[in-house]
Design a protein around this motif. Structure first.
Motif, PDB file in Angstrom:
ATOM      1  N   PHE A  61      21.484  31.762  56.903  1.00 43.30           N
ATOM      2  CA  PHE A  61      21.996  31.002  55.762  1.00 43.30           C
ATOM      3  C   PHE A  61      22.279  29.561  56.174  1.00 43.30           C
ATOM      4  O   PHE A  61      21.936  28.608  55.460  1.00 43.30           O
ATOM      5  N   PHE A  62      22.914  29.366  57.318  1.00 43.00           N
ATOM      6  CA  PHE A  62      23.244  28.039  57.844  1.00 43.00           C
ATOM      7  C   PHE A  62      21.980  27.210  58.051  1.00 43.00           C
ATOM      8  O   PHE A  62      21.893  26.057  57.605  1.00 43.00           O
ATOM      9  N   THR A  64      19.000  27.618  56.733  1.00 40.53           N
ATOM     10  CA  THR A  64      18.370  27.366  55.435  1.00 40.53           C
ATOM     11  C   THR A  64      19.066  26.211  54.718  1.00 40.53           C
ATOM     12  O   THR A  64      18.409  25.334  54.149  1.00 40.53           O
ATOM     13  N   ALA A  65      20.394  26.194  54.753  1.00 42.37           N
ATOM     14  CA  ALA A  65      21.153  25.122  54.105  1.00 42.37           C
ATOM     15  C   ALA A  65      20.889  23.772  54.772  1.00 42.37           C
ATOM     16  O   ALA A  65      20.741  22.759  54.080  1.00 42.37           O
ATOM     17  N   HIS A  70      21.508  20.573  52.312  1.00 43.16           N
ATOM     18  CA  HIS A  70      22.789  20.855  51.674  1.00 43.16           C
ATOM     19  C   HIS A  70      23.992  20.585  52.569  1.00 43.16           C
ATOM     20  O   HIS A  70      25.113  20.538  52.071  1.00 43.16           O
ATOM     21  N   LEU A  71      23.784  20.406  53.856  1.00 39.37           N
ATOM     22  CA  LEU A  71      24.907  20.179  54.769  1.00 39.37           C
ATOM     23  C   LEU A  71      24.843  18.806  55.409  1.00 39.37           C
ATOM     24  O   LEU A  71      25.457  18.580  56.435  1.00 39.37           O
TER      25      LEU A  71
END
Length: 75
Positions: A61-62, A64-65, A70-71
């Protein structure tokens, strides 16, 4: 029998440095592939220091973000 709560991460073999790391001494992250339940990560400048063991789904998830932006830094 209880699972061991600590692990000597320095004794594990196969650490690789992040492809985003460089030789300039900046922030460097090492990852250990192939761990059965989690993704061990550590600071490459401190290979005998602690490692974080991130559950594999959370690591995915990390990543992918990050790849989706997104980060990123919002200043």
């Amino acid at each position: 029998m209880a699972e061991q709560s600590t692990l000597d991460a320095a004794s594990l073999k196969g650490w690789r440095k992040s492809s985003y790391s460089n030789d300039q001494g900046g922030s460097c992250l090492e990852v250990l592939d192939g761990h059965p339940t989690s993704v061990p990560i550590r600071d490459s400048k401190n290979p005998h220091g602690p490692a974080l063991f991130i559950p594999a789904p959370k690591w995915t998830f990390f990543l992918t973000a990050i790849k989706a932006g997104h980060l990123g830094h919002h200043g």
